[in-house]
Design a protein around this motif. Structure first.
Motif, mmCIF file in Angstrom:
data_model
loop_
_atom_site.group_PDB
_atom_site.id
_atom_site.type_symbol
_atom_site.label_atom_id
_atom_site.label_comp_id
_atom_site.label_asym_id
_atom_site.label_seq_id
_atom_site.Cartn_x
_atom_site.Cartn_y
_atom_site.Cartn_z
ATOM 1 N N LYS A 270 13.864 -8.096 -19.750
ATOM 2 C CA LYS A 270 13.890 -6.642 -19.785
ATOM 3 C C LYS A 270 13.491 -6.023 -18.442
ATOM 4 O O LYS A 270 12.609 -6.535 -17.741
ATOM 5 C CB LYS A 270 12.928 -6.118 -20.864
ATOM 6 C CG LYS A 270 13.171 -6.672 -22.275
ATOM 7 C CD LYS A 270 14.524 -6.284 -22.807
ATOM 8 C CE LYS A 270 14.675 -6.624 -24.276
ATOM 9 N NZ LYS A 270 14.604 -8.065 -24.551
ATOM 10 N N SER B 220 11.717 -7.438 -27.824
ATOM 11 C CA SER B 220 12.257 -8.803 -27.849
ATOM 12 C C SER B 220 12.082 -9.489 -29.199
ATOM 13 O O SER B 220 12.002 -10.709 -29.275
ATOM 14 C CB SER B 220 11.624 -9.658 -26.733
ATOM 15 O OG SER B 220 11.875 -9.090 -25.464
ATOM 16 N N ASP B 221 12.050 -8.693 -30.276
ATOM 17 C CA ASP B 221 11.972 -9.251 -31.632
ATOM 18 C C ASP B 221 13.371 -9.192 -32.248
ATOM 19 O O ASP B 221 13.759 -8.197 -32.884
ATOM 20 C CB ASP B 221 10.981 -8.466 -32.482
ATOM 21 C CG ASP B 221 10.677 -9.155 -33.813
ATOM 22 O OD1 ASP B 221 11.527 -9.929 -34.296
ATOM 23 O OD2 ASP B 221 9.586 -8.913 -34.374
ATOM 24 N N ALA B 222 14.137 -10.244 -32.042
ATOM 25 C CA ALA B 222 15.520 -10.262 -32.517
ATOM 26 C C ALA B 222 15.599 -10.189 -34.037
ATOM 27 O O ALA B 222 16.510 -9.572 -34.599
ATOM 28 C CB ALA B 222 16.221 -11.521 -32.017
ATOM 29 N N VAL C 62 23.162 -7.527 -30.572
ATOM 30 C CA VAL C 62 21.742 -7.236 -30.811
ATOM 31 C C VAL C 62 20.883 -8.430 -30.411
ATOM 32 O O VAL C 62 19.831 -8.273 -29.767
ATOM 33 C CB VAL C 62 21.516 -6.865 -32.294
ATOM 34 C CG1 VAL C 62 20.032 -6.900 -32.647
ATOM 35 C CG2 VAL C 62 22.092 -5.492 -32.585
ATOM 36 N N SER D 130 12.408 -2.565 -31.567
ATOM 37 C CA SER D 130 12.396 -3.998 -31.858
ATOM 38 C C SER D 130 13.156 -4.769 -30.787
ATOM 39 O O SER D 130 12.712 -5.830 -30.343
ATOM 40 C CB SER D 130 13.008 -4.254 -33.241
ATOM 41 O OG SER D 130 12.248 -3.646 -34.252
ATOM 42 N N MET D 131 14.303 -4.257 -30.364
ATOM 43 C CA MET D 131 15.046 -4.914 -29.285
ATOM 44 C C MET D 131 14.255 -4.862 -27.982
ATOM 45 O O MET D 131 14.186 -5.854 -27.255
ATOM 46 C CB MET D 131 16.413 -4.253 -29.097
ATOM 47 C CG MET D 131 17.403 -4.528 -30.199
ATOM 48 S SD MET D 131 19.097 -4.055 -29.782
ATOM 49 C CE MET D 131 18.924 -2.269 -29.642
ATOM 50 N N ARG D 132 13.642 -3.709 -27.699
ATOM 51 C CA ARG D 132 12.853 -3.583 -26.473
ATOM 52 C C ARG D 132 11.676 -4.562 -26.488
ATOM 53 O O ARG D 132 11.296 -5.107 -25.451
ATOM 54 C CB ARG D 132 12.341 -2.151 -26.334
ATOM 55 C CG ARG D 132 11.545 -1.882 -25.060
ATOM 56 C CD ARG D 132 11.066 -0.447 -25.040
ATOM 57 N NE ARG D 132 12.185 0.481 -24.992
ATOM 58 C CZ ARG D 132 12.236 1.628 -25.651
ATOM 59 N NH1 ARG D 132 11.229 1.997 -26.437
ATOM 60 N NH2 ARG D 132 13.293 2.411 -25.547
ATOM 61 N N ALA E 26 15.007 -6.625 -35.205
ATOM 62 C CA ALA E 26 16.162 -5.825 -34.806
ATOM 63 C C ALA E 26 17.339 -6.062 -35.749
ATOM 64 O O ALA E 26 18.063 -5.126 -36.125
ATOM 65 C CB ALA E 26 16.558 -6.148 -33.367
ATOM 66 N N ALA F 264 18.140 -8.306 -27.482
ATOM 67 C CA ALA F 264 16.742 -8.512 -27.850
ATOM 68 C C ALA F 264 16.122 -9.682 -27.107
ATOM 69 O O ALA F 264 14.934 -9.646 -26.752
ATOM 70 C CB ALA F 264 16.624 -8.733 -29.360
ATOM 71 N N THR F 265 16.900 -10.728 -26.854
ATOM 72 C CA THR F 265 16.358 -11.923 -26.199
ATOM 73 C C THR F 265 16.522 -11.901 -24.686
ATOM 74 O O THR F 265 16.020 -12.793 -24.003
ATOM 75 C CB THR F 265 17.031 -13.184 -26.764
ATOM 76 O OG1 THR F 265 18.460 -13.092 -26.571
ATOM 77 C CG2 THR F 265 16.737 -13.350 -28.252
#
Length: 504
Positions: A363, A287-289, A355, A283-285, A292, A359-360
């Motif tokens: 990457k 970008s769904d904060a 987190v 979820s972090m990868r 996550a 997440a944001t």
């Protein structure tokens, strides 16, 4: 009767009924009026089984197992409350096979061997086939699982094993290859609701003494999250509360009071642990904060070690964010320090901030790929001796060996960079680091080709000749010129070109 040093096998068929709480003829504790509601409501035949439709089709392995049409050994893998023990009960009652039940929590190799030896003697004398049920088989050690191999191989026993853990991780491969793996799924809400309603009206359950209001039913279904045992346990607690209050119905308030908090399905040492952590990282990868944060909350509520969470954040900061946001590692490391300095419950705020940041953040896995490629070359045997100029020249005799000879000190150059060989001879020109165009790494992608060119002593790329510059109509008065050659556009996109050129 012979007990095999395990559970008593009960009395043979035709013996007087066993009193409540004693061991029944199927090797399990006999069901009495004071037995827990989930035990009283266990299906008495495979046709009463709810859920697992993918295993109940005619001729499916589960039906063959219960009816004994094929003597196969089976591993039942599924979450709590999905029906593994219920299936074992159905197998025990459906045929005249000898049934022995044991738990991996209390049984050892000696117990397993005793069952196998008894089964072997009975088989030689023409007695019934033995079905050995092992609950929580993932808790058996490798040695204990090894002790089953020969007996399962030659069908001295038919193994029926249950586990909530991924058997590909928790069961040895030789045993897994000798068994049919049946995967049970969590029951859906409709199935849980059907079983709750059955328990309210069935004589084995509440016998219609109470009614279950719709809102209370919805609450119990929601809390169960697919675990029918949890749903029936909660129903029994709510029924007891309603009876104590002299009410003839179970309303939402009673259900909420009886079951305060939903238990989170999360075993820190089990398969769910790895699934939740995997979802957290992905979820972090991605970008769904929000997702996550959900997985973070699930781990915190379930009592996961905050230090473990913090370690995953520190790893993620370099593995998936990396040079796209170099501050991510500082944020993650600060959160890890906060775990030690602040502790729970307050440190959940620091973990949540980290987190959200990770997440944001933009990457890049360039650092991950770079070290992976470098390690692959080292393991493949690439990489010769350290160049003489880079060798340690501080000890006596080093200069006589030529160590340090020819080394150029970068700070002596006004640019801080000099032409010099740093890599072993067979790795000169190897490009491990390939920066992305994300976040802060975009500027690195612009700078890196120039650094490599200077260090390796490569000539500057040829500059294409510029096309003629014309004066735009009406611009003579203000001196502005219009570039019609496209060179300006090339300069505008120069960082992108530089970022990609080093990959050629």
């Amino acid at each position: 009767m012979e007990s095999d040093a395990l559970f008593s096998l009960g009395e043979p068929a035709g013996a007087p009924p066993a009193p409540a709480g004693s061991v029944g003829v199927d090797g399990f504790t006999a069901v009495g009026e004071d037995s827990p509601l989930p035990v009283r409501m266990r299906p008495r035949s495979i046709d009463e089984l709810v859920g697992q439709e993918h295993l109940l089709a005619p001729g499916a392995p589960l039906r063959q197992l219960v009816s004994a049409t094929a003597p196969m050994s089976v591993i039942l893998w599924g979450p709590p409350g999905s029906g593994k023990t219920t299936i074992a009960h159905l197998v025990a009652r459906a045929t005249d096979r000898r049934f022995v039940a044991m738990s991996a929590l209390t049984a050892g190799v000696k117990d397993v061997r005793a069952v196998i030896e008894t089964a072997r003697r009975q088989r030689r004398s023409g007695g019934p086939q033995t079905v050995l049920f092992i609950d929580e088989v993932h808790r058996f050690s490798k040695t204990q699982q090894d002790s089953l191999l020969a007996a399962v191989e030659d069908r001295t026993v038919t193994l029926l094993a249950a586990t909530t853990e991924n058997p590909y991780f928790s069961v040895i491969s030789p045993l897994l290859s000798r068994c049919v793996l049946l995967t049970l799924q969590s029951l859906d809400d409709a199935a849980v609701r059907d079983l709750l309603r059955r328990a309210v009206t069935d004589e084995r359950g509440l016998g219609g003494a109470l009614t279950l209001e719709a809102e209370a039913e919805d609450h119990l279904v929601r809390l169960a999250a697919g675990d029918v045992r949890k749903a029936l346990t909660a129903l029994e607690a709510a029924a007891a509360s309603a009876t104590a209050l002299g009410a003839g119905r179970i309303d939402l308030a009673t259900a909420e009071q009886a079951v305060d908090v939903a238990a989170v399905r999360y075993d820190r040492a089990g398969d769910a642990h790895y699934d939740v952590v995997s979802a957290f990282i992905k979820s972090m990868r991605g970008s769904d904060a929000d997702a996550a944060l959900h997985w973070l909350a699930r781990m915190l509520v379930a009592g996961e070690d905050a230090r473990f969470i913090a370690r995953r954040l520190v790893i993620f900061a370099s593995e998936d964010v990396g040079m796209a946001d170099p501050t991510a590692l500082s944020v993650a490391t600060a959160a890890a320090h906060a775990v030690e300095y602040v502790g729970l419950p307050e440190v959940q705020l620091n973990l949540a901030q980290a987190v959200i940041h990770l997440a944001t953040a933009p990457k890049s896995n360039s650092a991950t790929m770079a070290i992976g490629a470098a390690i692959a070359d080292v393991r493949a045997g690439r990489g010769g001796p350290v160049p003489r100029g880079l060798r340690d020249a501080h000890y006596a005799g080093a200069k006589g060996l030529g160590h340090g000879t020819g080394y150029r000190y970068p700070h002596d150059d006004q640019r801080g960079v000099v032409t010099q060989q740093y890599a072993p001879d067979d790795l000169v020109g190897a490009d491990y680091y390939r920066p992305s165009q994300h976040g802060a790494e975009r500027s690195v992608a612009t700078r890196l080709p120039l650094l490599r060119r200077i260090v390796r002593g490569l000539p500057a790329p040829a500059v294409p000749p510029q096309a003629p510059v014309t004066v735009a109509s009406g611009s003579a008065g203000n001196g502005r010129q219009t570039d019609t050659s496209g060179a300006g556009a090339a300069r505008e996109s120069g960082s992108d070109a530089a970022g990609e050129g080093h990959q050629q």
